[in-house]
Design an enzyme around this catalytic site. Structure first.
Site, PDB file in Angstrom:
ATOM      1  N   GLN B 129     -34.035  36.701   9.157  1.00 22.01           N
ATOM      2  CA  GLN B 129     -34.217  35.255   9.110  1.00 22.01           C
ATOM      3  C   GLN B 129     -34.860  34.871   7.779  1.00 22.01           C
ATOM      4  OE1 GLN B 129     -37.559  34.123  11.433  1.00 22.01           O
ATOM      5  NE2 GLN B 129     -36.886  32.031  11.792  1.00 22.01           N
ATOM      6  N   GLY B 130     -34.105  34.234   6.917  1.00 19.45           N
ATOM      7  CA  GLY B 130     -34.627  33.862   5.609  1.00 19.45           C
ATOM      8  C   GLY B 130     -35.066  32.404   5.573  1.00 19.45           C
ATOM      9  N   TYR B 131     -36.280  32.189   6.008  1.00 16.10           N
ATOM     10  CA  TYR B 131     -36.841  30.833   5.990  1.00 16.10           C
ATOM     11  C   TYR B 131     -37.962  30.737   4.953  1.00 16.10           C
ATOM     12  CZ  TYR B 131     -34.737  29.353  10.494  1.00 16.10           C
ATOM     13  OH  TYR B 131     -33.907  28.989  11.506  1.00 16.10           O
ATOM     14  N   SER B 132     -39.027  31.527   5.192  1.00 15.32           N
ATOM     15  CA  SER B 132     -40.253  31.353   4.407  1.00 15.32           C
ATOM     16  C   SER B 132     -40.029  31.695   2.944  1.00 15.32           C
ATOM     17  CB  SER B 132     -41.358  32.255   4.951  1.00 15.32           C
ATOM     18  OG  SER B 132     -41.560  31.987   6.308  1.00 15.32           O
ATOM     19  N   SER B 164     -38.588  39.575   7.885  1.00 14.65           N
ATOM     20  CA  SER B 164     -38.640  40.771   8.741  1.00 14.65           C
ATOM     21  C   SER B 164     -37.270  41.423   8.803  1.00 14.65           C
ATOM     22  CB  SER B 164     -39.052  40.398  10.161  1.00 14.65           C
ATOM     23  OG  SER B 164     -40.333  39.830  10.170  1.00 14.65           O
ATOM     24  N   GLU B 247     -37.208  30.881  18.959  1.00 17.36           N
ATOM     25  CA  GLU B 247     -38.101  31.866  18.366  1.00 17.36           C
ATOM     26  C   GLU B 247     -39.462  31.811  19.057  1.00 17.36           C
ATOM     27  OE1 GLU B 247     -38.976  31.381  14.199  1.00 17.36           O
ATOM     28  OE2 GLU B 247     -39.895  33.363  14.096  1.00 17.36           O
TER      29      GLU B 247
HETATM   30  C1  FAD Z   1     -45.298  39.578  10.941  1.00 18.66           C
HETATM   31  C2  FAD Z   1     -44.627  38.426  10.294  1.00 18.66           C
HETATM   32  C3  FAD Z   1     -43.262  38.336  10.325  1.00 18.66           C
HETATM   33  C4  FAD Z   1     -42.619  37.281   9.705  1.00 18.66           C
HETATM   34  N1  FAD Z   1     -41.261  37.254   9.714  1.00 18.66           N
HETATM   35  C5  FAD Z   1     -40.625  36.250   9.079  1.00 18.66           C
HETATM   36  C6  FAD Z   1     -39.198  36.228   8.991  1.00 18.66           C
HETATM   37  O1  FAD Z   1     -38.534  37.133   9.513  1.00 18.66           O
HETATM   38  N2  FAD Z   1     -38.599  35.227   8.336  1.00 18.66           N
HETATM   39  C7  FAD Z   1     -39.308  34.213   7.754  1.00 18.66           C
HETATM   40  O2  FAD Z   1     -38.703  33.335   7.207  1.00 18.66           O
HETATM   41  N3  FAD Z   1     -40.647  34.202   7.787  1.00 18.66           N
HETATM   42  C8  FAD Z   1     -41.332  35.199   8.433  1.00 18.66           C
HETATM   43  N4  FAD Z   1     -42.697  35.212   8.449  1.00 18.66           N
HETATM   44  C9  FAD Z   1     -43.430  34.166   7.734  1.00 18.66           C
HETATM   45  C10 FAD Z   1     -44.181  33.184   8.611  1.00 18.66           C
HETATM   46  O3  FAD Z   1     -43.303  32.282   9.205  1.00 18.66           O
HETATM   47  C11 FAD Z   1     -45.236  32.501   7.744  1.00 18.66           C
HETATM   48  O4  FAD Z   1     -46.146  33.498   7.347  1.00 18.66           O
HETATM   49  C12 FAD Z   1     -45.965  31.416   8.480  1.00 18.66           C
HETATM   50  O5  FAD Z   1     -45.129  30.338   8.751  1.00 18.66           O
HETATM   51  C13 FAD Z   1     -47.193  30.946   7.697  1.00 18.66           C
HETATM   52  O6  FAD Z   1     -46.881  30.627   6.380  1.00 18.66           O
HETATM   53  P1  FAD Z   1     -47.743  31.230   5.188  1.00 18.66           P
HETATM   54  O7  FAD Z   1     -47.768  32.688   5.355  1.00 18.66           O
HETATM   55  O8  FAD Z   1     -47.213  30.683   3.932  1.00 18.66           O
HETATM   56  O9  FAD Z   1     -49.211  30.709   5.439  1.00 18.66           O
HETATM   57  P2  FAD Z   1     -49.812  29.296   4.992  1.00 18.66           P
HETATM   58  O10 FAD Z   1     -48.873  28.219   5.377  1.00 18.66           O
HETATM   59  O11 FAD Z   1     -50.260  29.368   3.593  1.00 18.66           O
HETATM   60  O12 FAD Z   1     -51.062  29.232   5.948  1.00 18.66           O
HETATM   61  C14 FAD Z   1     -52.322  29.860   5.656  1.00 18.66           C
HETATM   62  C15 FAD Z   1     -53.355  29.324   6.630  1.00 18.66           C
HETATM   63  O13 FAD Z   1     -53.449  27.893   6.490  1.00 18.66           O
HETATM   64  C16 FAD Z   1     -53.245  27.270   7.734  1.00 18.66           C
HETATM   65  N5  FAD Z   1     -52.548  26.005   7.551  1.00 18.66           N
HETATM   66  C17 FAD Z   1     -51.505  25.727   6.733  1.00 18.66           C
HETATM   67  N6  FAD Z   1     -51.107  24.463   6.893  1.00 18.66           N
HETATM   68  C18 FAD Z   1     -51.917  23.910   7.828  1.00 18.66           C
HETATM   69  C19 FAD Z   1     -51.999  22.631   8.442  1.00 18.66           C
HETATM   70  N7  FAD Z   1     -51.173  21.639   8.162  1.00 18.66           N
HETATM   71  N8  FAD Z   1     -52.941  22.461   9.378  1.00 18.66           N
HETATM   72  C20 FAD Z   1     -53.796  23.460   9.723  1.00 18.66           C
HETATM   73  N9  FAD Z   1     -53.768  24.674   9.173  1.00 18.66           N
HETATM   74  C21 FAD Z   1     -52.828  24.902   8.240  1.00 18.66           C
HETATM   75  C22 FAD Z   1     -52.402  28.266   8.513  1.00 18.66           C
HETATM   76  O14 FAD Z   1     -52.538  28.077   9.901  1.00 18.66           O
HETATM   77  C23 FAD Z   1     -52.964  29.587   8.073  1.00 18.66           C
HETATM   78  O15 FAD Z   1     -54.106  29.858   8.828  1.00 18.66           O
HETATM   79  C24 FAD Z   1     -43.364  36.270   9.061  1.00 18.66           C
HETATM   80  C25 FAD Z   1     -44.757  36.367   9.032  1.00 18.66           C
HETATM   81  C26 FAD Z   1     -45.382  37.428   9.644  1.00 18.66           C
HETATM   82  C27 FAD Z   1     -46.869  37.495   9.586  1.00 18.66           C
END
Ligand code: FAD
Lengths: 360, 398
Positions: B129-132, B164, B247
């Protein structure tokens, strides 16, 4: 096959909510809470007129013959309105005790009076979910000796008493050798008390297996208490969200502060699954015997935990106002607090659940 | 309310029990680390067997390689319970099966469904899944990877991160910006592409568990056919949101938690301290039972959500809390196993005396990842407060 409320059940709940808003608004609850002589008679009367006391009683005895889930919805509505009403003991547990352990004559004598709401029956069961201060009642030759603490609905016209040997007995409130005293609990919306038996004549409820009847009473009591807490906690959450949406600080409504939003979201996240848990536990008592006891223990224990969390958090969201007597939010806080301890503390209920699964 | 597990369901349960008993040799156990490897041959063979007998992909139409049964929540519950009770894997549950298949069923063209669903269900096509992106995590809609139409091909440039299983995957479904002039949420499209595409580079990232389970993915002039899009140009956010629902349901799935709960009970019965089974310790039992209470609430909630979906009634808030509550609970469950094991609980892969391949530690850490992934717990709370409780959005957010 479906897992949800029927349209009749939604209607039952909504009807009750409207009735309670009408006959038992907060000012009425407050009057009851502040005056020991106020029996809340007209509230029970109004509930009786729509058939609440006879909800679970079969049609042969004049009741509606509905199920435990319907009763749970009533308990939920009563909890939501912190209503003073002898519902759990008189409309759920007493009919159940009579159904499981009463003779045909006892059923014919008591059920119609319960159904009409004319007679109320309190429950002296607490010794079996945690006896304190060496309390307990001994039954011998149709007479009771001893003391029962935490008797539910101490103002009732009669009591079902569970003796040490788990046999059940019916005792009119005016029986010779019976003394009753009220306890002052934090929750003033219901009345609990103490009974002292000095060679008090009692009518045994002697049909069936005494231990399993008592277990069923405790399970039903737990699910009803959980439902009452569910209603009370749901009200507190809604009150918190509403208050946050209107109270302004720093030039904006406090509901727009993320810290406040997250408090509310945490309450909702914990509380929302409790609806389904209570439904399942209530339905299981009628329809899934193999799971009924486990779910009753867990419903009671889990709602105690979630209720406590919501009671604290919702009060905090109201700020100083939440702490006042004037707002009255404390009635819900205290109702939840009392529910937590009755029919066994959450720790006790969980230990019962552990035993039921062979974990202990 | 009608949960009567009548004779039809008892027969169904009985059949399933016999099936599991007859195939126990072939069945991967939930306590084996192979259940985490989508290429494990035993797991793949098991998956094919389950699909054939209708215990996986049960409601997926036959023309797409499924079993074609009508959705039935009691059957679904029985399947979950029996697999959990037996401690065997209920089959593969990767992003392809749990997320892409429902999306294709909802939004895909007939051609896309016929091409992708059956091999995905059998586990032959592994998806990622290529989102982030590095600068689009919680604020996913700010993603910048671009796709530009050039003749009958999309040309993609940009970067994904935390993807992932990208290192194992055959295909990716991803979100890209195709309408740069449109408002943030309206300019995104949903594309399917092979991982073998020239110009696509995968760089594994090692995680705290020690595994390289997620990756960076770089796109340099990656070309894919124009018909690789699911739904229309600019519809990607809508598709993604529907998929995120799947999801989040998957990440908090209480039926998977049930299997781990049963494994935990077995652990507490089997392991001893000072010569006595751990389950005899009242303090551990209390924690176990608290977890069970929360789990039963989430399982009942799951029935409610499923039932509401089938009869078209509303249980939006009940569905919304599943990811938050489910992943937090699961993390706590795994933590209890580690606490109960004490010093043995901090052993990890390769150590003497290690229990169950280090799976308790692995899950404990991995579920912290899942508290973050798929929308963090904080983001879930924002959603619950705003969409579930109707509280106002944070002022000044872009
Ligand atoms: C094990 C694992 C598997 C993953 N697999 C995939 C995958 O297969 N495909 C994919 O696309 N992505 C994947 N991800 C990515 C995941 O979706 C993101 O890590 C997640 O959405 C958080 O984004 P970020 O890491 O940029 O954190 P950030 O958005 O930078 O967040 C950092 C902190 O700030 C807080 N925060 C941010 N914005 C707000 C707000 N508006 N209000 C309150 N708090 C806030 C967050 O809660 C967090 O505590 C995976 C992540 C993990 C850990």
């Amino acid at each position: 096959m479906d897992f949800g409320l029927s349209s009749d059940q939604v209607l039952l709940h909504d009807t009750l909510v409207r009735l309670l808003e009408d006959v038992a608004p907060l000012e009425r609850v407050r009057a009851y809470a502040e005056n020991d002589d106020d029996g809340g008679a007209e509230i029970w009367q109004a509930l009786s007129e729509i058939g609440v006391p006879g909800l679970l009683v079969d049609e042969r005895h004049g009741g509606a013959g509905l199920g435990v889930l319907d009763a749970a919805l009533v308990a939920q509505a009563l909890g939501a309105h912190v209503t003073p009403a002898p519902f759990v003991a008189s409309a759920v547990l007493a009919p159940l005790a009579l159904r499981l352990a009463g003779s045909a004559e006892q059923q014919a004598a008591w059920l119609p009076r319960l159904v009409s709401g004319a007679t109320t029956v309190g429950m002296a069961l607490a010794e079996h979910t945690g006896a304190r201060e060496d309390t307990g009642v001994t039954a011998r030759d149709g007479r009771l000796v001893g003391r029962a603490l935490f008797v539910q609905d101490i103002d009732a016209d009669a009591f079902v008493v569970a003796a040490r040997d788990r046999t059940l007995h019916l005792v009119p409130a005016d029986a010779a050798g019976l003394t009753r005293a009220s306890l002052v609990t934090i929750d003033r919306t219901r009345r609990w008390g103490e009974l002292v038996f000095e060679n008090t004549p009692a009518e045994p409820l002697a049909q069936g297996d005494a231990a399993s009847t008592l277990a069923a009473l405790v399970d039903h009591g737990r699910v009803m208490t959980a439902a009452d807490t569910l209603g009370a906690a749901q009200h507190m959450l809604e009150a918190a969200v509403a208050y946050a949406g209107q109270r302004e600080q720093f030039g904006r409504v406090i509901a727009s502060f993320q810290a406040v939003k997250h408090l509310c979201a945490e309450m909702a996240a914990a509380l929302e699954p409790c609806h389904a848990l209570v439904w399942y536990a209530a339905h299981a008592l009628d329809a899934v015997p193999g799971e009924a006891h486990l779910y009753a223990c867990h419903a009671k224990a889990h709602l105690a935990e979630v209720g406590t969390q919501v009671a604290k958090t919702a009060t905090e969201v109201h700020g100083g106002m939440g702490f006042t007597d004037l707002l009255g939010l404390h009635y819900w806080f205290k109702r939840i607090g009392l529910n937590r301890q009755t029919f066994g503390s959450p720790e006790r209920a969980r230990e019962d659940a552990a035993r039921a699964q062979g974990f202990a | 309310m009608d949960l009567s597990f009548g004779p039809r369901y008892e027969a169904f349960r009985h059949e399933l029990r016999e099936f599991i008993a007859a195939h126990l040799e072939q069945a991967p156990r939930v306590t084996e680390s192979r259940v985490l490897n989508p290429r494990d041959p035993q797991l793949l063979a098991w998956q094919r067997l389950l699909v054939e007998h209708g215990y996986a992909g049960r409601t997926i139409p036959r023309e797409y390689g499924g079993y074609g049964a009508a959705p039935d929540m009691l059957e679904a519950r029985i399947i979950a319970e029996e697999f959990a009770t037996a401690g065997v894997s209920p089959g593969i549950s990767g992003q392809g099966i749990m997320m892409l298949i429902p999306t294709l069923l909802e939004f895909g063209t007939e051609e896309q469904r016929r091409r992708f669903i059956a091999p995905t269900l059998r586990g032959e096509l592994v998806w990622c899944q290529g989102y982030s992106e590095p600068n689009a995590g919680s604020d996913l809609a700010s993603l910048k990877t671009r796709a530009v139409l050039d003749g009958d091909e999309w040309v993609i440039n940009g970067q994904k991160i935390w993807t992932s299983t990208a290192h194992l995957a055959d295909w990716m479904f991803c979100l890209v910006r195709t309408e740069p002039a449109a408002p943030k949420h309206k300019g995104i499209s949903f594309l399917l592409l092979p991982m073998t595409s020239p110009g696509l580079e995968v760089r594994p990232l090692k995680t705290m568990t020690g595994d390289a389970s997620f990756n960076e993915v770089f796109f340099t002039d990656v070309r894919i056919p124009a018909d690789s899009m699911v739904a229309g140009r600019g519809d990607g956010w809508r598709v993604a949101n529907s998929l995120l629902g799947h999801e989040r349901g998957m990440l908090g799935n209480p039926n998977v938690t049930l299997a781990r709960f049963n494994a935990l009970v077995e652990l507490l019965k089997r392991e001893t301290v000072d010569g006595r089974p751990l389950l005899e310790q009242a303090a551990l039992r209390e924690r176990l039972l608290r977890i069970q209470g929360r789990m039963l609430a989430l399982r009942a909630n799951d029935l409610r959500v499923l039932s509401a979906r089938l009869n078209g009634s509303n249980a939006a808030l009940a569905a919304m809390i599943v990811k938050l509550e489910g992943t937090e609970l699961r993390h706590e469950l795994e933590r209890l196993a580690i606490d109960a094991l004490g010093e043995l609980g901090v052993l990890y892969r390769g150590s003497p005396h290690l229990r169950e391949d280090g799976l308790w530690q692995q899950h404990y850490m991995y579920f912290l990842g899942l508290i973050i992934g798929g929308g963090t717990s904080q983001i879930q709370k924002n959603i619950i407060a705003e969409r579930g409780l109707g509280m106002p959005r944070e002022p000044g957010l872009k």
